[in-house]
Design a protein around this motif. Structure first.
Motif, PDB file in Angstrom:
ATOM      1  N   LEU A 177      12.911  25.475  66.248  1.00  0.00           N
ATOM      2  CA  LEU A 177      11.924  26.526  66.471  1.00  0.00           C
ATOM      3  C   LEU A 177      12.488  27.899  66.118  1.00  0.00           C
ATOM      4  O   LEU A 177      11.869  28.662  65.371  1.00  0.00           O
ATOM      5  CB  LEU A 177      11.455  26.499  67.929  1.00  0.00           C
ATOM      6  N   GLY A 178      13.676  28.201  66.613  1.00  0.00           N
ATOM      7  CA  GLY A 178      14.287  29.505  66.338  1.00  0.00           C
ATOM      8  C   GLY A 178      14.586  29.706  64.865  1.00  0.00           C
ATOM      9  O   GLY A 178      14.331  30.778  64.309  1.00  0.00           O
ATOM     10  N   GLY A 179      15.105  28.687  64.224  1.00  0.00           N
ATOM     11  CA  GLY A 179      15.421  28.782  62.797  1.00  0.00           C
ATOM     12  C   GLY A 179      14.183  28.972  61.944  1.00  0.00           C
ATOM     13  O   GLY A 179      14.158  29.801  61.026  1.00  0.00           O
ATOM     14  N   PHE A 180      13.155  28.214  62.258  1.00  0.00           N
ATOM     15  CA  PHE A 180      11.927  28.323  61.473  1.00  0.00           C
ATOM     16  C   PHE A 180      11.241  29.665  61.696  1.00  0.00           C
ATOM     17  O   PHE A 180      10.720  30.266  60.757  1.00  0.00           O
ATOM     18  CB  PHE A 180      10.970  27.178  61.790  1.00  0.00           C
ATOM     19  N   ARG A 181      11.263  30.156  62.925  1.00  0.00           N
ATOM     20  CA  ARG A 181      10.681  31.478  63.202  1.00  0.00           C
ATOM     21  C   ARG A 181      11.424  32.568  62.429  1.00  0.00           C
ATOM     22  O   ARG A 181      10.813  33.467  61.858  1.00  0.00           O
ATOM     23  CB  ARG A 181      10.706  31.778  64.704  1.00  0.00           C
ATOM     24  N   GLU A 182      12.743  32.491  62.417  1.00  0.00           N
ATOM     25  CA  GLU A 182      13.527  33.494  61.688  1.00  0.00           C
ATOM     26  C   GLU A 182      13.244  33.425  60.193  1.00  0.00           C
ATOM     27  O   GLU A 182      13.132  34.456  59.519  1.00  0.00           O
ATOM     28  CB  GLU A 182      15.021  33.316  61.971  1.00  0.00           C
ATOM     29  N   LEU A 183      13.106  32.222  59.654  1.00  0.00           N
ATOM     30  CA  LEU A 183      12.788  32.073  58.233  1.00  0.00           C
ATOM     31  C   LEU A 183      11.417  32.672  57.922  1.00  0.00           C
ATOM     32  O   LEU A 183      11.248  33.374  56.917  1.00  0.00           O
ATOM     33  CB  LEU A 183      12.848  30.602  57.819  1.00  0.00           C
ATOM     34  N   ILE A 184      10.451  32.437  58.793  1.00  0.00           N
ATOM     35  CA  ILE A 184       9.124  33.035  58.603  1.00  0.00           C
ATOM     36  C   ILE A 184       9.240  34.559  58.627  1.00  0.00           C
ATOM     37  O   ILE A 184       8.709  35.255  57.749  1.00  0.00           O
ATOM     38  CB  ILE A 184       8.139  32.536  59.680  1.00  0.00           C
ATOM     39  N   ALA A 185       9.925  35.097  59.619  1.00  0.00           N
ATOM     40  CA  ALA A 185      10.038  36.560  59.762  1.00  0.00           C
ATOM     41  C   ALA A 185      10.708  37.192  58.546  1.00  0.00           C
ATOM     42  O   ALA A 185      10.203  38.182  58.006  1.00  0.00           O
ATOM     43  CB  ALA A 185      10.813  36.911  61.034  1.00  0.00           C
ATOM     44  N   THR A 186      11.832  36.644  58.113  1.00  0.00           N
ATOM     45  CA  THR A 186      12.521  37.264  56.974  1.00  0.00           C
ATOM     46  C   THR A 186      11.710  37.122  55.698  1.00  0.00           C
ATOM     47  O   THR A 186      11.740  38.019  54.853  1.00  0.00           O
ATOM     48  CB  THR A 186      13.937  36.682  56.786  1.00  0.00           C
ATOM     49  N   THR A 187      10.975  36.043  55.567  1.00  0.00           N
ATOM     50  CA  THR A 187      10.126  35.866  54.390  1.00  0.00           C
ATOM     51  C   THR A 187       9.027  36.925  54.363  1.00  0.00           C
ATOM     52  O   THR A 187       8.781  37.550  53.321  1.00  0.00           O
ATOM     53  CB  THR A 187       9.530  34.447  54.359  1.00  0.00           C
ATOM     54  N   VAL A 188       8.392  37.152  55.504  1.00  0.00           N
ATOM     55  CA  VAL A 188       7.346  38.181  55.590  1.00  0.00           C
ATOM     56  C   VAL A 188       7.955  39.560  55.351  1.00  0.00           C
ATOM     57  O   VAL A 188       7.412  40.363  54.576  1.00  0.00           O
ATOM     58  CB  VAL A 188       6.630  38.131  56.961  1.00  0.00           C
ATOM     59  N   GLU A 189       9.083  39.854  55.978  1.00  0.00           N
ATOM     60  CA  GLU A 189       9.728  41.167  55.821  1.00  0.00           C
ATOM     61  C   GLU A 189      10.138  41.432  54.377  1.00  0.00           C
ATOM     62  O   GLU A 189      10.112  42.579  53.925  1.00  0.00           O
ATOM     63  CB  GLU A 189      10.959  41.253  56.726  1.00  0.00           C
ATOM     64  N   ASP A 190      10.500  40.379  53.660  1.00  0.00           N
ATOM     65  CA  ASP A 190      10.878  40.532  52.255  1.00  0.00           C
ATOM     66  C   ASP A 190       9.669  40.622  51.328  1.00  0.00           C
ATOM     67  O   ASP A 190       9.828  40.753  50.113  1.00  0.00           O
ATOM     68  CB  ASP A 190      11.773  39.364  51.815  1.00  0.00           C
ATOM     69  N   GLY A 191       8.472  40.533  51.903  1.00  0.00           N
ATOM     70  CA  GLY A 191       7.249  40.653  51.112  1.00  0.00           C
ATOM     71  C   GLY A 191       6.882  39.398  50.352  1.00  0.00           C
ATOM     72  O   GLY A 191       6.071  39.444  49.422  1.00  0.00           O
ATOM     73  N   ASN A 192       7.444  38.275  50.758  1.00  0.00           N
ATOM     74  CA  ASN A 192       7.155  37.009  50.081  1.00  0.00           C
ATOM     75  C   ASN A 192       6.084  36.226  50.822  1.00  0.00           C
ATOM     76  O   ASN A 192       5.804  36.479  51.992  1.00  0.00           O
ATOM     77  CB  ASN A 192       8.441  36.189  49.953  1.00  0.00           C
ATOM     78  N   ASP A 193       5.516  35.274  50.133  1.00  0.00           N
ATOM     79  CA  ASP A 193       4.473  34.419  50.685  1.00  0.00           C
ATOM     80  C   ASP A 193       5.127  33.329  51.517  1.00  0.00           C
ATOM     81  O   ASP A 193       5.956  32.569  50.999  1.00  0.00           O
ATOM     82  CB  ASP A 193       3.663  33.814  49.539  1.00  0.00           C
ATOM     83  N   ILE A 194       4.754  33.213  52.777  1.00  0.00           N
ATOM     84  CA  ILE A 194       5.403  32.206  53.613  1.00  0.00           C
ATOM     85  C   ILE A 194       5.014  30.783  53.220  1.00  0.00           C
ATOM     86  O   ILE A 194       5.688  29.843  53.620  1.00  0.00           O
ATOM     87  CB  ILE A 194       5.212  32.453  55.125  1.00  0.00           C
TER      88      ILE A 194
END
Length: 178
Positions: free
Chosen positions: A142-159
């Protein structure tokens, strides 16, 4: 609240913004919520329940276990995509909001862990030699996937672009142990 967060972010949103978007009065707002944070927590609580329901409904428990994992991941990502501003606020803002928000975060984590354990308790998982993850392993996922989602959004990429790697990681973590 969701519109205010989309427009200005949680930190810069005010009760006046929420009231304006809701087309209601401050009095009505305070009849339902004690503060901006209380309204935000209510929004996130509702969104988490909706997300969990969507993930649960998206999984065909009779499909092969790897397919079930992919279905769950795709449903989670679709739900996160519906409003990336709320998703990112949930992941980044909540940890800084204090004890009330911490309880909501823990409760939501518990609900996701329960869902993960439920979804991995199917006969298809058992037949493949896979078992529901421990609470600790589910927390790591859960924590890993949430962090991946957050950094993807912050980088302006499509999740949606992280579906494959997320499903692959979940399959590796949930699969049979050799």
């Amino acid at each position: 609240m969701a519109i205010a967060i989309r427009d200005r972010g949680y930190q810069d949103s005010t009760v006046a913004d929420v009231v304006r978007h809701a087309r209601t009065s401050r009095r009505t707002f305070y009849e339902h919520f004690s503060s901006k944070q209380d309204c935000f927590i209510a929004l996130l609580t509702e969104r988490n329940k909706e997300t969990i329901q969507k993930i649960d409904a998206a999984v065909d428990t009779h499909a092969p276990w790897r397919t079930q994992v992919r279905q769950a991941v795709e449903a989670w990502i679709r739900s996160a995509q519906e409003d990336t501003s709320i998703t990112l606020s949930w992941i980044r803002v909540v940890p800084a909001l204090g004890e009330d928000a911490r309880h909501v975060q823990r409760d939501a984590g518990d609900e996701f862990i329960t869902l993960i354990q439920k979804l991995t308790s199917t006969p298809e998982f058992a037949a493949a030699g896979a078992h529901p993850p421990s609470r600790q392993l589910a927390t790591i996922m859960l924590g890993g996937f949430r962090e991946l989602i957050a950094t993807t959004v912050e980088d302006g990429n499509d999740i949606a672009d992280i579906i494959d790697v997320t499903a692959e990681a979940a399959i590796a973590l949930l699969g049979p142990r050799g």
